[in-house]
Design an enzyme around this catalytic site. Sequence first.
Site, short mmCIF file in Angstrom:
data_model
loop_
_atom_site.label_atom_id
_atom_site.label_comp_id
_atom_site.label_asym_id
_atom_site.label_seq_id
_atom_site.Cartn_x
_atom_site.Cartn_y
_atom_site.Cartn_z
N ALA A 252 0.68 -0.95 -0.09
CA ALA A 252 -0.11 0.03 0.03
C ALA A 252 0.81 1.26 -0.21
CB ALA A 252 -0.89 0.09 1.31
N ASP A 253 0.35 2.12 -0.68
CA ASP A 253 1.01 3.43 -0.72
C ASP A 253 0.30 4.64 0.28
OD1 ASP A 253 3.16 3.88 -3.03
OD2 ASP A 253 2.04 2.50 -3.48
N ARG A 254 -0.94 4.34 0.37
CA ARG A 254 -1.60 5.11 1.84
C ARG A 254 -2.98 4.15 1.90
NH1 ARG A 254 -2.07 10.98 2.77
NH2 ARG A 254 -0.53 11.18 1.14
N ALA A 262 -4.75 3.04 -1.51
CA ALA A 262 -4.15 3.25 -2.78
C ALA A 262 -2.86 2.45 -2.79
CB ALA A 262 -3.86 4.70 -2.45
#
Length: 392
Positions: A252-254, A262
Site C-alpha cells: 500500500a502507498d496509503r 491506494a
Amino acid sequence: MVLEAIKYTRGTLQILDQLQLPHTTHYDHVYSSTDAWHAIKEMRTRGAPAIAIVAALGLAVELENMKISDIAEEVKIFILEKLEYLVTSRPTAVNLADAARKLKRRTEEAAREEGASGRSVREGYVRAAEKMLVDDVSDNENIGRFGAEWIVENTEAGRKGPVSMLTHCNTGSLATAGYGTALGVIRSLHANGNLKHAFCSETRPYNQGSRLTAYELVHDKIPATLVTDSMAAALLRLKGASENIAGIVVGADRVAANGDTANKIGTYSLAILAKHHGVKFLVAAPRTTIDLETKTGNDIVIEERPGKEVALIKGPRFDGVSLDLNVVETISIAANGIDIWNPAFDVTPAELIDGIITEVGVVEKDSDGVFRLDKVFEESGTGEKPSTIGGI
C-alpha cells in the site's frame, strides 16, 4: 546473501538503480537531498517505505558532508525547507510525508534544547534518519510473520497444506529497507515451509512485477511464476484449486482511516477478482502507511505519470539467441499520436479487503464490517505512529 537496495554508512548513501534491473545491477551514489529527490521522482528507487528512507538519508548525507552553521536556528530552517522539498517528489505515498513530519518535529526539538548548536541539531536529525533504516527491517519481518500465520490459520487453502499466493507490483527488499511487506509475507510462508508457489503479476506499465519482484523471487530461490496482469482471472479460475491458491497479498502507498487503500494501478481489479473467486485479499502495510487524517479513498490524490511510460519500453537487445547487455534500446509499443492516460495508483474500497497486515498484527473488520484502524496506534498512548518510517 541478503539483497541490499539501500547501502548506507554515515556520510555515504548508495541506492540500487531499479530502472536497470533485472539485467544490470548498478548502484547510484546519493550525495544530497536533490539527488534523493530525483532518484525518487525518476523511480530509480521506489516503494513507499524505501522512498521515505532514501529521502531522509539523502538529506542526512548532505548535512554530514556540508560546512555546517554554528547557529541552531539556521540549521533547523535549512532542514525544514529541504524536507518540504523532498515531500514533493511523490505526493501519493504517505510514508514520505509522515517521515518528514516526524523529522521536522525532532529537528525543532533539537533546536530548542539548552545549549543547542548547528552541530547538535544536525546530529539529532541524522540519528533520527538512521533509526528509520534499522526499524524498517524489524517491522517488515513482523509483518511477514503475522501475515503468514493469518493465512495458514484463516484460509481454506491454509488448512489443506502449503498455499500459493499472488502478489502485485514490488513490495520486497527493493521497496523497503529489507525483507519487504507483501513479499515479506511470501518470504515468511516460504521460510516456514508453508508456501507451495508464488505468482507475481507483470504490473504494467512500469513492470515492477516482471523486473523487480521476479528478480527478488529468483534471487531468494522461491518457487514462482510470472503472469501478465490480464492473466490473473484465468489463474484463479484454472489453477486456484490445483495450486491451492489462498489469496492475493499486496502492499500500500496509503491506507485511509476507513481501510480504503491506494496502491499500484491494477490492485483494484485484483481485489474484485479475489472476491469473485472466493479467495482472501490482503493488504500488507506498516502503520505509517495508515493515514487517519484521510477519511476515505475519495480523499486520496492519485498521481498521473507521463504517457510515454505506457508507449515506450526499454531493455537490452535480444539477437535471437541471447541478450546483449551492452546495448540497451528503447522501443515504441503504441500507435504514434494515441492519447494515453497513466494513473500510477488506484484505490481499492475497504469492502473488498479481508485484512490489513501491520507490524503489530492483522486488522480485520469488526462485526459491523468496519476496519477500526485507530486501534493499531493505541499502544503508544498518544495516538502517534510509533514505529517504522518516521517512528522516532
